[in-house]
Every structure is written in structure tokens, then in C-alpha cells.
Design a protein around this motif. Structure first.
Motif, PDB file in Angstrom:
ATOM      1  N   VAL A   1       0.943  -1.049  -0.035  1.00  0.00           N
ATOM      2  CA  VAL A   1       0.047  -0.042  -0.046  1.00  0.00           C
ATOM      3  C   VAL A   1       0.752   1.150  -0.054  1.00  0.00           C
ATOM      4  O   VAL A   1       0.571   2.364  -0.679  1.00  0.00           O
ATOM      5  N   LEU A   2       1.891   1.234   0.769  1.00  0.00           N
ATOM      6  CA  LEU A   2       2.941   2.270   0.829  1.00  0.00           C
ATOM      7  C   LEU A   2       3.655   2.748  -0.318  1.00  0.00           C
ATOM      8  O   LEU A   2       3.570   3.853  -0.698  1.00  0.00           O
ATOM      9  N   LEU A   3       3.918   1.501  -1.085  1.00  0.00           N
ATOM     10  CA  LEU A   3       4.470   1.504  -2.351  1.00  0.00           C
ATOM     11  C   LEU A   3       3.722   2.053  -3.466  1.00  0.00           C
ATOM     12  O   LEU A   3       3.977   2.880  -4.284  1.00  0.00           O
ATOM     13  N   LEU A   4       2.467   1.529  -3.474  1.00  0.00           N
ATOM     14  CA  LEU A   4       1.500   2.253  -4.414  1.00  0.00           C
ATOM     15  C   LEU A   4       1.064   3.679  -4.173  1.00  0.00           C
ATOM     16  O   LEU A   4       0.920   4.323  -5.092  1.00  0.00           O
ATOM     17  N   TRP A   5       1.130   3.962  -2.825  1.00  0.00           N
ATOM     18  CA  TRP A   5       0.974   5.370  -2.481  1.00  0.00           C
ATOM     19  C   TRP A   5       2.080   6.288  -3.108  1.00  0.00           C
ATOM     20  O   TRP A   5       1.507   7.270  -3.553  1.00  0.00           O
ATOM     21  N   GLY A   6       3.140   5.719  -2.936  1.00  0.00           N
ATOM     22  CA  GLY A   6       4.447   6.393  -3.349  1.00  0.00           C
ATOM     23  C   GLY A   6       4.221   6.657  -4.794  1.00  0.00           C
ATOM     24  O   GLY A   6       4.510   7.609  -5.436  1.00  0.00           O
ATOM     25  N   VAL A   7       4.047   5.545  -5.538  1.00  0.00           N
ATOM     26  CA  VAL A   7       3.926   5.548  -6.927  1.00  0.00           C
ATOM     27  C   VAL A   7       2.630   6.700  -7.380  1.00  0.00           C
ATOM     28  O   VAL A   7       2.994   7.399  -8.518  1.00  0.00           O
ATOM     29  N   GLU A   8       1.709   6.376  -6.753  1.00  0.00           N
ATOM     30  CA  GLU A   8       0.381   7.319  -7.143  1.00  0.00           C
ATOM     31  C   GLU A   8       0.954   8.820  -6.865  1.00  0.00           C
ATOM     32  O   GLU A   8       0.384   9.652  -7.611  1.00  0.00           O
ATOM     33  N   THR A   9       1.397   8.984  -5.807  1.00  0.00           N
ATOM     34  CA  THR A   9       1.846  10.596  -5.428  1.00  0.00           C
ATOM     35  C   THR A   9       2.986  10.949  -6.413  1.00  0.00           C
ATOM     36  O   THR A   9       2.745  12.203  -6.846  1.00  0.00           O
ATOM     37  N   VAL A  10       3.990  10.260  -6.832  1.00  0.00           N
ATOM     38  CA  VAL A  10       4.943  10.523  -7.781  1.00  0.00           C
ATOM     39  C   VAL A  10       4.487  10.816  -9.156  1.00  0.00           C
ATOM     40  O   VAL A  10       4.466  11.932  -9.811  1.00  0.00           O
ATOM     41  N   CYS A  11       3.397   9.859  -9.474  1.00  0.00           N
ATOM     42  CA  CYS A  11       2.829  10.178 -10.918  1.00  0.00           C
ATOM     43  C   CYS A  11       1.570  11.149 -10.907  1.00  0.00           C
ATOM     44  O   CYS A  11       1.652  12.053 -11.845  1.00  0.00           O
ATOM     45  N   SER A  12       1.330  11.549  -9.644  1.00  0.00           N
ATOM     46  CA  SER A  12       0.313  12.663  -9.663  1.00  0.00           C
ATOM     47  C   SER A  12       1.080  13.919  -9.418  1.00  0.00           C
ATOM     48  O   SER A  12       0.746  14.923 -10.174  1.00  0.00           O
ATOM     49  N   ALA A  13       2.128  14.094  -9.045  1.00  0.00           N
ATOM     50  CA  ALA A  13       3.166  15.099  -8.849  1.00  0.00           C
ATOM     51  C   ALA A  13       3.431  15.272 -10.494  1.00  0.00           C
ATOM     52  O   ALA A  13       3.646  16.634 -10.945  1.00  0.00           O
ATOM     53  N   LYS A  14       3.936  14.465 -11.282  1.00  0.00           N
ATOM     54  CA  LYS A  14       4.249  14.603 -12.672  1.00  0.00           C
ATOM     55  C   LYS A  14       3.193  15.086 -13.408  1.00  0.00           C
ATOM     56  O   LYS A  14       3.464  15.988 -14.351  1.00  0.00           O
ATOM     57  N   THR A  15       2.239  14.500 -13.330  1.00  0.00           N
ATOM     58  CA  THR A  15       0.951  14.707 -13.951  1.00  0.00           C
ATOM     59  C   THR A  15       0.541  16.343 -13.722  1.00  0.00           C
ATOM     60  O   THR A  15       0.091  17.151 -14.692  1.00  0.00           O
TER      61      THR A  15
END
Length: 626
Positions: A589-603
Motif C-alpha cells: 500500500v505504501l509503495l502504491l501510494w508512493g507511485v501514485e504520489t509521484v505520478c500525480s506530481a508529474k501529471t
């Protein structure tokens, strides 16, 4: 819904369950209210009326928070004192080992190397073919070998490798399951002494190398931090010559300590049939290697009680006589006997070993047992094979079997002889009665000719072997019954029908014990066969409290025993599996949250950049129009 959302919903259910189950597993003695029973003396009864600390669990909790020191120093009425002798009893761990795994030459890697060598051999044989042959199809021999290798690998090698891996995991988990029982109970209950009632390993016929491996796991995993009882303390079990002389009665006299006992880390190991064998296959070599690693098989030691505390004010209030006042100066002792009873019946593989065992018992009775009349002495017998009982009293009834032929061991060292004792559920009636009940405990049905009216020494017998466990009272039965059916398979002496009494047993109950032992005409003693600590039997243990009641109306040792079980090994696996799954789920969950956070920041960054560019273009077009 996103994958992270699904996992979070699942973890919302599993995490509380995992935390609760893990807390139960590591605090199960507290949850099940496992604690050493508190001595039931008059002094403790008075204290119990004014404090809830008379409860064993609460009393143990006070010991953990350091109340023991304050109690000893000033205020003795804060809570009842725990028993001065607290024995953690375990039985039959039966450690398995590498003998249940494939031989190194049959491991998966070795099998694959042999297959590859076979393929190479066939291919090498084809290199000498002519050029025209080399352009033809692959020879049938190569195809046949490849097909055989593939078939063997899929249907034999891989399943065998899977079974071996599962067995290794099972052995690993079993070691730490058993270790968890000892570690948790030892930490929580704070025993003064610990014993394991035999069958420490799973087979007496393992090689010396395998024996050393299992012994290493026993001390480094199961009982990590525990110590073998030193030979200097078990000198009574040393084989003695005529030049050595007799062991003095005071030999091995050790002080008892209510707290910080020097014996709390020493493991009193009892020899079991899976450690050294039954009488029909006990060899000097097997016995020596057991004693070298786990301690002597026959020995005894006497513990002395510290000076009894009897305040003068209490004596004046009770207005006791001079005779009773002398009771405050007595020296109570506790005689602990570790007996190898596996060699008492026969026929034996080595007669010398059996002779040594009976010689030890005779020496024990003659030189180190206190008089039967001494009420201040208590005898605690620790041994493996239970005493004789009629069929139906316990799960295991009387049973003896013998080797049908000579051992054809290829190394030239026979492990047994034809006709030797191969297996037994109980001791024979002769070894149980004359050998232990009459010999060690001094009990007898002849009230008029025996010391103390045949009542015998106060004591308790703890045994293992019967994995189901049993709790009985041995007593003198003066009603003659024909026991020929029960003795059918036993190597024992025929009962003397002219004797007006015989030994019998019944299921334990307080009334069954007190109705016999409290009057001299019907001596009785309790035998507790502890249920195995193996996972398939629920991971059982027993907590034995022994104390001396100095009240003039009592003035003898008393005991109380409680059993405690963790549950099957599958519970241990399930709880740890759930905990690992939850940890993995949280990390995911933490990994997915991190990936989503990074992707959201890039978007977001791209969106801002795009909007900025569009705004800039719009501004430029506006300037151009102006």
C-alpha cells in the motif's frame, strides 16, 4: 476502485485480527491465566482476604513489576509469597531432523546434474557420426534420453524437491514453535526449575552426526539460554567403584531460593526411549552420547529449605507449646530424583547397563533417602516411562513387545538382539511396585510390619511417554482381583496370591488421593503423565508449585499443579503467516501510494506547464493583435 483502495479495505479487516492474534500468541499464558499456583497456607489465607494478589496471574504480574524485592525487605503482607519451588514441566518434544529429508545425493540440484551428465554423454556419443549422418534427423537415442529426463524431472524430481522444501520449513517452524512454548512460559511464570521428561529427539538410532545436529538445535533453538546440569551437581549418578566409597547423604545438598534461583536456567533432562532406546536396544554408546550432551541419566539431589520464618509474636498469639515451637527450627528438604527407568525391565541389550540402574536405585534407597517417618522431606521423582496401570485407566494400556530376530545392521554393530525388549507403554508391575513404590517411596500394604504403617514418603511422580497424558493415584488395593488378562504381554513376576493386597491405580481426584494417603492403612501417591508439548497434542506444559507449610497442624510439604496449552502448531503458523501478509500488504500500500504520489506530481507538473504555455501563447496572440 484502485488497487490501493482494495488493499486498504482488506487491511482494515486483517490488521486488527493480526494484532489481536499476535498479542494472544505471545501473551497466551496471561490470556489463559497460566501461573504457578499460590501456596494455600494459613498465612496466605489471611493475606488473601485483604488483597487480590492471591490470584496466581496477579501475583506473577507483581513479580514482574519488582514487587518481590519490596515484599522481601519490609512489608510481608502486601501479597502472598509464591512457592519456593516452582517447576516448569515439559515432555516429549521429539525433535526430528535431516534423516527425514532426502540424502544429499538425491537433492534436486544433484538430480539435475546427473540428468545433464546423462544428456552430455548421449550427445558426445553422436559427435563421431559422418557428415551425411549429421545432416539427418536427431538419433532416437537422444530423443529417448531427453524424454526420460523431462518425465523424471516433472513427475519425480520436482515433487520430491517440493516435499523436501515443505519438510525443511516444517522442521524450522516446529523448532520455533516448541521454543516459543518454553521461552514464553519461562519469561512469564518465572520458574525456579525446569525439566523435560524425555524424548528430546525423535529417534535413538540416528547417526552420531545427526545426533549432534539435533542436540545443537535443542540447545540453540528450543532451549536457547538453557544450560545442561553440570556433572558436579549430579555426582550421585556417577558410576562408582569400591574404591570410591559411598556418596554421603549430604552430597548435592542445594539451597532453595524463591527468587533469582541459580537453577532457573538449568534444564533437567530425563532420558527417553527416543533418546537412548528401550532396555532391548540401549547401548553404552547411545547412553554415553546422551549423557555427554544432555546430562546424566540417573542422579538425584536434595534441596534444603531456607530457615522457616516464625515470628515470636505469632507464637505467643497461638500460645503454642514448646514441642510445637521446635517446629520453627526444622530443616525441610526436597529430594529430586532423575531416574532412567527405561532399563528396569528386560531382556536388556547390555546387562551391565541394567545392573547399573538397579545398583543406583539400591544406593539411593540405602544411603540418600531420609527415613519414611520424616514428614519434613518430600520426594519428587522425574522419569519417562509411566508406572504400571490396568487397561482402561489411561489412553495407553499395558503393552510389551520384543524383537523377533537379530539385527542385520550392515556396519557389523548390532543395535538389538532377538528376544530383547523392543517397546513398552508402562513399566512392569514388578518394576513399578517393589522397585519404585515400595523401594524409592517406602510404601507398603503391610501396615503392621512396615515403617510409618506403610504410608511411605510424601512425594509426587512426573512421567512422559504417553503423549495423550494421564493423571492417576497409585494405592494399595486390599480387594483381590484376577489381573492375569492385564499381565498377558508383560515381562513381570507373577503376583503373590497369598498377599492380601496389591498395587492398583485410579483416575486422580483430590478425594481419591486424600482418602487413601491420609490414613496409614491405605498408602497412595499421585502420578502425573504430562501430555506432550508437540503441536499435534496442543503444546502442553505443567506448572508445579511445591511449598512447606510450617503450620504446626500441618508441618509437611504440599503441592499444586496446573497445566497450560498454547494450541496446535497450525495456530502458530496461521498467526505468523497472517502477520507477514499484513506487513507485506502495508508495504505494498505504501509503495502504491508512493507511485501514485509521484505520478500525480508529474501529471500536475505537466498540467501546470501546459497551462502556462497556453497562457503564454494566448498572451502573445493578444499582443500581436494589439
Amino acid at each position: 476502485m484502485s488497487l490501493r483502495g482494495v488493499l486498504q479495505r482488506i487491511l482494515a479487516i486483517l490488521l486488527p485480527l493480526s494484532v489481536a492474534s499476535t498479542l494472544y500468541l505471545y501473551l497466551y499464558p496471561i490470556v489463559q491465566q497460566c501461573a504457578f499456583p499460590i501456596p494455600s497456607t494459613k498465612n496466605n489465607a489471611r493475606e488473601s482476604s485483604s488483597t487480590f494478589a492471591a490470584n496466581g496471574v496477579i501475583n506473577t504480574l507483581f513479580q514482574h513489576v519488582g514487587a518481590a524485592d519490596s515484599q522481601n525487605n519490609n512489608n510481608n503482607n502486601i501479597r502472598p509469597e509464591p512457592a519456593i519451588f516452582r517447576l516448569l514441566v515439559l515432555a516429549d518434544p521429539q525433535i526430528e531432523g535431516d534423516s527425514s529429508l532426502p540424502h544429499p545425493d538425491d537433492e534436486f540440484g544433484s538430480r539435475l546434474r546427473r540428468h545433464w551428465a546423462k544428456i552430455q554423454s548421449v550427445l558426445f556419443d553422436t559427435t563421431g557420426r559422418s557428415e551425411s549422418d549429421s545432416e539427418s534427423e536427431i538419433p532416437p537415442s537422444v530423443i529417448s534420453v531427453l524424454a526420460d529426463v523431462v518425465h523424471t524431472t516433472i513427475y519425480e524430481d520436482i515433487p520430491s524437491a517440493i516435499r523436501a522444501t515443505l519438510k525443511r520449513v516444517d522442521l524450522f517452524g516446529n523448532d520455533y514453535y516448541l521454543a516459543h512454548i518454553y521461552r514464553t512460559l519461562s519469561w512469564w511464570t518465572r520458574p525456579t526449575h525446569v525439566t523435560v521428561l524425555g524424548d528430546l529427539i525423535g529417534s535413538q538410532w540416528v547417526t552420531d552426526e545427526e545426533f549432534e545436529k539435533r542436540a545443537g538445535r535443542y540447545w540453540q533453538r528450543l532451549f536457547r539460554g538453557g544450560e545442561r546440569v553440570n556433572d558436579d551437581l549430579t555426582i550421585t549418578g556417577k558410576k562408582r567403584s569400591s574404591e570410591d566409597g559411598d556418596v554421603p547423604p549430604e552430597a548435592g545438598l542445594e539451597p532453595l531460593s524463591r527468587f533469582n534461583s541459580s537453577w532457573s536456567r538449568r534444564i533437567i533432562n530425563v532420558a527417553g526411549n527416543h533418546d537412548i532406546g528401550y532396555a532391548g536396544d540401549v547401548s553404552r554408546h547411545r547412553l554415553d552420547r546422551f549423557e555427554r550432551v544432555f546430562g546424566r541419566a540417573n542422579w538425584d539431589i536434595r534441596f534444603r529449605h531456607p530457615p522457616l520464618e516464625e515470628e515470636e509474636t505469632q507464637q505467643e498469639e497461638k500460645n503454642i507449646t514448646d514441642e510445637n515451637a521446635e517446629n520453627s527450627h526444622i530443616q525441610p528438604t526436597l529430594h529430586v530424583i532423575n531416574l532412567n527407568d527405561l532399563t528396569l525391565d528386560g531382556p536388556a541389550f547390555e546387562n551391565e547397563i541394567q545392573t547399573d540402574s538397579y545398583g543406583y536405585i539400591n544406593d539411593l534407597i540405602t544411603h540418600r533417602s531420609y527415613p519414611v517417618e520424616d514428614e519434613t522431606s518430600f520426594t519428587l521423582l522425574l522419569t519417562h516411562v509411566p508406572l504400571h496401570k490396568r487397561e482402561g485407566i489411561c489412553v495407553d494400556g499395558p503393552h510389551f513387545s520384543y524383537f523377533d530376530n537379530e539385527d542385520d545392521n550392515s556396519d557389523g554393530n548390532p543395535r538389538f538382539k532377538q528376544g530383547g525388549l523392543r517397546e513398552q507403554n508402562h513399566l512392569s508391575d514388578h518394576a513399578s511396585g517393589p522397585g519404585i513404590l515400595q523401594g524409592i517411596f517406602g510404601m507398603s500394604g503391610d501396615a503392621h510390619t512396615s515403617a510409618a504403617g506403610g504410608r511411605g514418603r510424601r512425594g509426587l511422580i512426573l512421567t512422559g511417554h504417553d503423549h495423550e497424558g494421564c493423571d492417576v493415584v497409585h494405592f494399595v488395593n486390599r480387594t483381590f482381583t484376577d489381573s492375569s488378562d492385564n499381565n498377558e504381554n508383560e515381562n513381570e513376576h507373577e503376583p503373590d496370591n497369598s498377599q492380601p493386597w496389591h498395587w492398583d491405580a485410579t483416575r486422580y481426584s483430590p478425594s481419591a488421593l486424600t482418602s487413601n494417603s491420609d490414613n496409614g492403612s491405605s498408602p497412595a501417591i499421585r502420578e502425573v503423565t504430562l501430555r506432550s508439548m508437540m503441536g499435534m497434542y496442543g503444546g502442553h506444559a505443567a506448572l508445579l508449585s511445591l511449598w512447606f507449610d510450617a503450620d504446626p497442624d500441618v508441618n509437611h510439604w504440599q503441592y499444586e499443579l496446573q497445566t497450560c496449552a498454547i494450541g496446535g502448531q497450525q495456530i502458530w503458523w496461521a498467526i505468523h503467516g497472517l502477520a507477514l501478509a499484513c506487513v507485506g500488504g502495508v508495504l505494498l500500500v505504501l509503495l502504491l501510494w508512493g507511485v501514485e504520489t509521484v505520478c500525480s506530481a508529474k501529471t500536475e507538473k505537466k498540467t501546470v506547464h501546459f497551462v502556462s504555455k497556453e497562457v503564454a501563447k494566448s498572451s502573445d496572440r493578444k499582443v500581436e493583435r494589439d
